[in-house]
Every structure is written in structure tokens, then in C-alpha cells.
Motif scaffolding. Structure first.
Motif, PDB file in Angstrom:
ATOM      1  N   ARG A 426     -59.714   9.810  79.826  1.00 30.40           N
ATOM      2  CA  ARG A 426     -59.760   8.973  80.915  1.00 30.40           C
ATOM      3  C   ARG A 426     -59.760   9.370  82.375  1.00 30.40           C
ATOM      4  N   VAL A 427     -58.748  10.104  82.335  1.00 28.31           N
ATOM      5  CA  VAL A 427     -58.342  10.871  84.081  1.00 28.31           C
ATOM      6  C   VAL A 427     -59.733  11.532  84.428  1.00 28.31           C
ATOM      7  N   LEU A 428     -59.948  12.586  83.373  1.00 27.13           N
ATOM      8  CA  LEU A 428     -61.099  13.460  83.603  1.00 27.13           C
ATOM      9  C   LEU A 428     -62.301  12.811  83.765  1.00 27.13           C
ATOM     10  N   PHE A 429     -62.825  11.798  82.969  1.00 21.26           N
ATOM     11  CA  PHE A 429     -63.779  11.194  82.989  1.00 21.26           C
ATOM     12  C   PHE A 429     -63.979  10.452  84.606  1.00 21.26           C
ATOM     13  N   GLU A 430     -63.035   9.838  84.962  1.00 24.49           N
ATOM     14  CA  GLU A 430     -63.061   9.069  86.152  1.00 24.49           C
ATOM     15  C   GLU A 430     -63.347  10.300  87.384  1.00 24.49           C
ATOM     16  N   ARG A 431     -62.540  11.401  87.250  1.00 18.87           N
ATOM     17  CA  ARG A 431     -62.658  12.374  88.133  1.00 18.87           C
ATOM     18  C   ARG A 431     -64.285  12.953  88.240  1.00 18.87           C
ATOM     19  N   VAL A 432     -64.748  13.186  87.122  1.00 20.09           N
ATOM     20  CA  VAL A 432     -66.197  13.662  86.872  1.00 20.09           C
ATOM     21  C   VAL A 432     -67.131  12.615  87.663  1.00 20.09           C
ATOM     22  N   MET A 433     -66.855  11.368  87.401  1.00 24.02           N
ATOM     23  CA  MET A 433     -68.009  10.467  87.931  1.00 24.02           C
ATOM     24  C   MET A 433     -67.795  10.156  89.263  1.00 24.02           C
ATOM     25  N   GLU A 434     -66.431  10.378  89.897  1.00 24.25           N
ATOM     26  CA  GLU A 434     -66.465  10.517  91.344  1.00 24.25           C
ATOM     27  C   GLU A 434     -67.073  11.567  92.074  1.00 24.25           C
ATOM     28  N   LYS A 435     -66.849  12.718  91.486  1.00 25.65           N
ATOM     29  CA  LYS A 435     -67.525  13.881  91.878  1.00 25.65           C
ATOM     30  C   LYS A 435     -69.246  13.687  91.979  1.00 25.65           C
ATOM     31  N   LEU A 436     -69.529  13.129  90.809  1.00 25.89           N
ATOM     32  CA  LEU A 436     -71.069  13.046  90.580  1.00 25.89           C
ATOM     33  C   LEU A 436     -71.506  11.989  91.572  1.00 25.89           C
ATOM     34  N   THR A 437     -70.901  11.038  92.367  1.00 28.82           N
ATOM     35  CA  THR A 437     -71.478  10.186  93.314  1.00 28.82           C
ATOM     36  C   THR A 437     -71.639  10.871  94.484  1.00 28.82           C
ATOM     37  N   THR A 438     -70.801  11.957  94.913  1.00 28.76           N
ATOM     38  CA  THR A 438     -70.774  12.608  96.161  1.00 28.76           C
ATOM     39  C   THR A 438     -71.675  14.004  96.085  1.00 28.76           C
ATOM     40  N   GLY A 439     -72.177  14.236  94.587  1.00 30.48           N
ATOM     41  CA  GLY A 439     -72.902  15.591  94.698  1.00 30.48           C
ATOM     42  C   GLY A 439     -72.931  16.235  93.325  1.00 30.48           C
ATOM     43  N   ARG A 440     -72.139  17.312  93.006  1.00 25.19           N
ATOM     44  CA  ARG A 440     -72.005  17.585  91.705  1.00 25.19           C
ATOM     45  C   ARG A 440     -70.965  18.605  91.166  1.00 25.19           C
ATOM     46  N   LEU A 441     -70.525  18.971  90.080  1.00 23.91           N
ATOM     47  CA  LEU A 441     -69.445  19.345  89.724  1.00 23.91           C
ATOM     48  C   LEU A 441     -69.391  20.699  90.311  1.00 23.91           C
ATOM     49  N   GLU A 442     -68.390  21.425  90.246  1.00 22.68           N
ATOM     50  CA  GLU A 442     -68.262  22.939  90.290  1.00 22.68           C
ATOM     51  C   GLU A 442     -68.719  23.668  88.987  1.00 22.68           C
ATOM     52  N   SER A 443     -69.478  24.733  89.269  1.00 27.82           N
ATOM     53  CA  SER A 443     -69.755  25.422  88.167  1.00 27.82           C
ATOM     54  C   SER A 443     -69.322  26.821  88.261  1.00 27.82           C
ATOM     55  N   GLN A 444     -69.310  27.535  86.682  1.00 28.01           N
ATOM     56  CA  GLN A 444     -69.212  28.779  86.877  1.00 28.01           C
ATOM     57  C   GLN A 444     -70.233  29.593  85.916  1.00 28.01           C
ATOM     58  N   ARG A 445     -70.751  30.926  86.676  1.00 29.51           N
ATOM     59  CA  ARG A 445     -71.628  31.487  85.871  1.00 29.51           C
ATOM     60  C   ARG A 445     -71.048  32.352  84.486  1.00 29.51           C
ATOM     61  N   LEU A 446     -71.847  32.595  83.869  1.00 32.75           N
ATOM     62  CA  LEU A 446     -71.485  33.204  82.455  1.00 32.75           C
ATOM     63  C   LEU A 446     -71.685  34.600  82.660  1.00 32.75           C
ATOM     64  N   LEU A 447     -70.858  35.613  82.419  1.00 30.92           N
ATOM     65  CA  LEU A 447     -71.457  36.845  82.292  1.00 30.92           C
ATOM     66  C   LEU A 447     -72.359  37.315  81.374  1.00 30.92           C
ATOM     67  N   VAL A 448     -72.383  36.701  80.243  1.00 35.33           N
ATOM     68  CA  VAL A 448     -73.304  36.776  79.127  1.00 35.33           C
ATOM     69  C   VAL A 448     -73.881  35.457  78.954  1.00 35.33           C
ATOM     70  N   PRO A 449     -74.898  34.979  79.105  1.00 38.94           N
ATOM     71  CA  PRO A 449     -75.638  33.584  78.659  1.00 38.94           C
ATOM     72  C   PRO A 449     -75.208  33.189  77.207  1.00 38.94           C
ATOM     73  N   MET A 450     -75.049  32.072  76.947  1.00 39.40           N
ATOM     74  CA  MET A 450     -74.925  31.555  75.588  1.00 39.40           C
ATOM     75  C   MET A 450     -76.328  31.164  75.213  1.00 39.40           C
ATOM     76  N   LEU A 451     -76.439  31.564  73.939  1.00 40.58           N
ATOM     77  CA  LEU A 451     -77.783  30.838  73.076  1.00 40.58           C
ATOM     78  C   LEU A 451     -77.204  29.984  71.983  1.00 40.58           C
ATOM     79  N   ILE A 452     -77.730  28.687  72.149  1.00 42.44           N
ATOM     80  CA  ILE A 452     -77.149  27.733  71.124  1.00 42.44           C
ATOM     81  C   ILE A 452     -78.364  27.309  70.485  1.00 42.44           C
ATOM     82  N   ASP A 453     -78.757  27.318  69.234  1.00 39.86           N
ATOM     83  CA  ASP A 453     -79.807  26.825  68.227  1.00 39.86           C
ATOM     84  C   ASP A 453     -79.365  25.313  67.984  1.00 39.86           C
TER      85      ASP A 453
END
Length: 584
Positions: A426-453
Motif C-alpha cells: 500500500r505504501v509503495l503503491f501510493e508513492r508510485v502513483m504520486e510520482k506518476l502525477t508529476t512525471g515518471r519513476l526513476e529508472s535503472q538501465r540493465l547492463l545486459v537486457p532481459m529477454l522474456i518470452d
């Protein structure tokens, strides 16, 4: 010779009656509303065979003079309005002058009435719309109406009626709604000699709600007044884990209505706290100036139009949102046992439980706990009650974990058991939604991209929402017909959790309609992301981590449920504990 002919009056009346009287419950509704308009304080309703054989309504209202009684069974004769201008501000439940003649045209109809102060009454008998007799009789003050053999002269309509039990249920439902809307009036409903509903006059809506539904600790009160609108009532709490569908009784100026604007506002208020699909139980009363609502839309008067529907929607949504944010926590009830079978040996250790009569070092609390806002609350008996925070969750002192899954905490009002994963989610959900109202969440790039089937449908669902996922920190692109390449993930997720979150999102978004609102899609994505980022069951927590989760939980708008609708905590109140130890 022309093809168009004028219908006989009796046939025209029967056709028109079909708009007003759809089933026995419709007749009951119209007769009760007439009684309420007549100032009744007690109503007795009786039905036979679900109302198909007989409907009888008796009231102690003001009654009618003989000439009024004769006019009452004629179409478009009413005492409620006089001019076209009166339609702009209807203050009575009835006004069209169609109910009694419509019912009388499709039944064997008897009305017996006596005005207050008169020595005798009047009885009118109507068979299939034709007046059979009008005589002076002895009668009690008020009005007595009996409807026999409904639709006897319309077999096409009668054969579409449901079973006796189903029609009885409809009569009970509409009677319950009207009794709820008018707690100052006593209601009695009997069916084939059996009392179905008995409510003496009540002093308040809360008392009437108790008469109809019993003790309902799972409902929370709604009160709001703004811009000429006044909202009161009771709605299902967020943490209530009962049926996802419940009765929705909505009243506008004490008139039972069905309105899409209000229904959407109700669902919208719950959707803001949880993505769980539900049609919650609601008993909502809306009062507004009569010129702000048009009730002259349909003969049944259940459909209405509002002058400012957008304003009404926002007021209803905010009123319910405020109430839900202050909603209570489910309470436990102790069941003392006098005999304990197979007790756990004193030397036995249960994982995740405090043992040895002392806290492990990482759980030892300080002598006093500084609650959010800087207020110090001592653990001793002399501590004073803490003020309630922004939610219903008071400042709590964590004692430890049970099975490394539940946080055990105390406050001045009792003991609480908190699901650590659900609370953190619940805490993280409201924190995420609050961030989304002002822009976007912080992102981290992966050294090796993931492939998901992914399955084809899930593959399309993920790629179709790539823009929304990018706002949450995911960078996704197609990599073949059934594979996606993930180059970046939200900073709050580990790489392994990101993979699991995307698989869950693929399944979740696959069932989301393509035309869904952006906000709904973001909520689902944020809920899944928060779920995978939150602490898990069986995760040992330090004292500082438990304290942090509880403090953050207090700051949330909806602290009683997670975004998926699961309860955050259960509470054992001080009163319940003292009662079971015979201290009350």
C-alpha cells in the motif's frame, strides 16, 4: 378507407399502465409513495402470491374527501401540481396522476378512504378501468387500497411475471428501500400471513439501518455538504472482505433513483483505493434544491436528470473518497478456551516468534517511542492517548514479527496484526502513483537486457501499454513474435523482481479492455509493481524497518487495504481484551 384508427380508451389505458405498473412491486411502490405524500406515519402492506393475487396497502394519512376519491381513479387527476411551472420544482414523490388509474385498469381495484374530521368514508370499486361503484362507508381515517388479480385482463403481461417467491422478493426490496428513505414512518410487510418486515418509526437513519440490516460494523458513515448538495449515508468499508456485490440504495430528495452518474462516482471512489473489481454496498442520500433535478423523465420516476451532473459526480466521488480514507480496521474477537489440547512445550521454538521472554537484540525498543509528528509515547501505563493521524491508523509501536510475515504492534487502543507485505505494498503503491502525477519513476538501465518470452495475447498487451510502462521506469521493445526485450527497469525493483512483475503485468493487462482509461491502466501497472517491490512474507525485518513501514502506512490515504483489495491489518481492541479478562 384509412388505416389509422383511434384506440378505445380502455385499451389506451392498459397500454399506458404497462409503463407505470411492470409487476406487483411497481404497484406497491406507487401506493406507498401516495401514502407518504398523504402524511402517513404508519403503513401496513400485505401481499398474496407475490402480489399477483392481492396487494393491500393501508395508511393513517390525511385521507380524501368523497369528490377527491372519485377523481383519484381518473387519469391525470392529481393534487400535487397545478401549472407547468410546478414541474420545475417537484417536492412530492408522486405528481403525474397516473398511478391509481393505471393500477385500476389492470386489476380488480378497491379504494376506501376517510378524510380527517369526517364521520364517514368513501369506497370506490373499479374493474379493469371501469368504475363499478362509489358508495359511502364506515372507514378509519386514512386510506386503504386493495389490488386483486393484477393483469387479469392482460394475459400477455401476466405470463411474464416471475415465480411467487421472486415477485415477493421484489416487493420486499422496494419496501425496504422506501422504509430506509423514511425512518420516521413505521412499516409492516406481510406475505401470506407471515411478517416479512416490521419497522416501528425510528429516530434516525442509523436506527432504521439497524432495524433493516442489524448491527453493521462493516459500514462507514458518509457526510458532506457543499454547493447546495448534502450527502449522508453509509457505505462498505474498503477492508470489508464480504461479497464483492452488495445492495446499492441511492436516494435523491428521498426518492429511489437509478442514475449512471452517481453509480460511476461510487465505483470511481473505490477504484481510487484498489483495483479490485467490486460493486460495494451503498446506502446514499443526496439532498438538493428541487430545481436542480428533473424527475419528470419516465413514468416510473426512477430515472432523473441533473442540471449539473459533473458537479454531482465530483461531490459524490470526493465524499466517498474522504469517508473511505477514514474507514475503520476489521476487528478480531477473542474466543477464550478453557482446555488447551497438545500445548507447545516451553522449550519449543517457533520460527519468527519472540521467545525466551525477551526481545532479540534487533527488536529491543527504546524506552519511549517518538510517534510521527514528534510526540513521545511512553510504554508505561501512564501514557496518554495519541491523536489520530491522517488515516485511522494511530501511531503504533512494533513488538516483533509472527512467522516473519506479520508485524505485531500496539497502541493506546489495543493490539494490531499487520500483514507486512500488504502494508508495504500500500505504501509503495501510493508513492508510485504520486510520482506518476508529476512525471515518471526513476529508472535503472540493465547492463545486459532481459529477454522474456510471452504468449501472443500477453505479448501484444505489454507492447500495447509500452508508453504507460515507460512512465513506471520500464524500457520495453518487441524482440520477435513472442519475446520482449527489457533494457531498463524501475529503480525500486530488483532485476529478478522486474521479470516476475512483467510476467504478472502481461496477464493483468491482457484482461484490460483496449479502451480502458489511462488512469486505470496506470493503477494496475503501479499495483503490480508495488506488489513485487514490497517486502515478502517470511522476510525477517529489523525493528527500524518495522517502524518505518508503520509510520509510512499512517501517511497513506487508504491504510486499510492494499491496491488489490486485501486487508492490511486486524485489530484487537482494548475493550475486547478487557472484556475477555473480566475487567469490564
Amino acid at each position: 378507407m384509412g388505416k389509422i384508427t383511434r384506440l378505445p380508451p380502455d385499451l389506451a389505458n392498459q397500454i399506458a399502465a404497462g409503463e407505470v405498473v411492470e409487476r406487483p412491486a411497481s404497484a406497491v411502490k406507487e401506493l406507498i409513495e401516495n401514502a407518504i405524500d398523504a402524511g402517513a406515519r404508519r403503513l401496513a402492506i400485505h401481499i398474496e402470491l407475490g402480489g399477483k393475487k392481492q396487494v393491500r396497502v393501508e395508511d393513517d394519512g390525511e385521507g380524501m374527501e368523497p369528490e377527491d376519491a372519485r377523481l383519484a381513479v381518473e387519469r391525470h387527476a392529481t393534487s400535487k401540481i397545478r401549472r407547468a411551472e410546478d414541474l420545475a420544482a417537484i417536492t412530492t414523490l408522486g405528481f403525474r396522476g397516473e398511478a391509481l388509474p393505471s393500477i385500476a385498469s389492470v386489476s380488480h381495484f378497491v379504494i376506501r378512504t376517510r378524510a380527517r374530521g369526517r364521520q364517514s368514508g368513501t369506497e370506490i370499486r373499479v374493474n379493469g378501468g371501469t368504475v363499478a361503484s362509489a358508495v359511502e362507508v364506515a372507514a378509519a381515517e386514512g386510506t386503504w387500497v386493495e389490488v386483486n388479480d393484477l393483469f387479469y385482463n392482460l394475459p400477455a403481461r401476466r405470463k411474464f411475471l416471475k415465480s411467487d417467491g421472486a415477485e415477493s422478493a421484489q416487493v420486499s426490496r422496494i419496501t425496504t428501500q422506501l422504509a430506509l428513505a423514511h425512518p420516521e414512518i413505521g412499516f409492516t410487510l406481510t406475505s401470506a400471513g407471515r411478517t416479512v418486515l416490521q419497522c416501528p418509526p425510528a429516530a434516525s437513519l442509523r436506527d432504521r439501518l439497524y432495524q433493516l440490516y442489524g448491527e453493521r460494523g462493516d459500514l462507514i458513515e458518509v457526510r458532506k455538504e457543499v454547493g447546495g448538495l448534502r450527502l449522508t449515508g453509509f457505505v462498505a468499508a474498503l477492508a470489508e472482505q464480504g461479497p464483492t456485490r452488495g445492495p446499492q440504495n441511492v436516494f435523491v430528495n428521498r426518492r429511489v433513483v437509478k442514475d449512471r452518474t452517481i453509480a460511476h462516482a461510487i465505483i470511481d471512489s473505490y477504484r481510487g483505493a484498489s483495483i479490485k473489481e467490486r460493486s460495494p454496498e451503498v446506502h446514499l442520500f443526496i439532498e438538493m434544491p428541487p430545481d436542480m433535478v428533473d424527475v419528470n423523465v419516465h413514468p416510473t420516476k426512477a430515472e432523473v436528470r441533473f442540471r449539473e451532473p459533473s458537479f454531482l459526480h465530483e461531490v459524490v466521488r470526493r465524499a466517498l473518497t474522504d469517508a473511505l480514507g477514514q474507514g475503520g480496521v476489521p476487528q478480531l474477537q477473542l474466543r477464550p478456551e478453557t482446555v488447551v489440547h497438545n500445548p507447545v512445550a516451553a522449550t519449543t521454538t517457533i520460527p519468527g516468534v519472540l521467545v525466551g521472554g525477551a526481545y532479540p537484540n534487533r527488536w529491543v525498543p527504546p524506552p519511549s517511542y517518538v510517534a510521527p509528528g514528534g510526540r513521545s509515547t511512553a510504554l508505561g501505563a501512564g501514557s496518554s492517548p495519541s491523536s489520530t493521524g491522517p488515516s485511522d491508523i494511530r501511531p503504533m509501536i512494533p513488538l516483533g514479527q509472527f512467522r516473519d510475515t506479520f508485524i505485531i504492534a500496539i497502541d493506546d487502543e489495543g493490539v494490531a496484526i499487520i500483514d507486512q507485505h500488504v502494508a508495504h505494498e500500500r505504501v509503495l503503491f501510493e508513492r508510485v502513483m504520486e510520482k506518476l502525477t508529476t512525471g515518471r519513476l526513476e529508472s535503472q538501465r540493465l547492463l545486459v537486457p532481459m529477454l522474456i518470452d510471452l504468449p501472443p495475447a500477453a505479448h501484444q498487451a505489454i507492447l500495447g501499454r509500452a508508453g504507460e510502462l515507460e512512465r513506471l521506469g520500464f524500457e520495453i521493445e518487441g524482440f520477435g513474435d513472442a519475446t520482449i526485450k527489457v533494457s531498463a527497469v524501475p529503480a525500486l525493483l530488483e532485476a529478478e523482481d522486474s521479470s516476475k512483475a512483467l510476467l504478472a503485468l502481461a496477464e493483468d493487462l491482457e484482461g484490460l479492455d483496449r479502451g480502458a482509461q489511462l488512469q486505470e491502466a496506470l493503477q494496475r501497472i503501479a499495483a503490480t509493481t508495488a506488489c513485487h517491490a514490497a517486502v515478502k512474507a517470511n522476510d525477517p525485518l529489523t525493528y527500524e524497518k518495522m517502524t518505518h513501514i508503520l509510520d509510512e502506512l499512517r501517511a497513506t490515504a487508504y491504510s486499510t487495504v492494499c491496491p488489490h483489495g486485501r486487508p492490511v491489518m486486524l485489530r484487537l481492541t482494548r475493550r475486547e481484551i478487557e472484556k475477555n479478562f473480566d475487567r469490564i
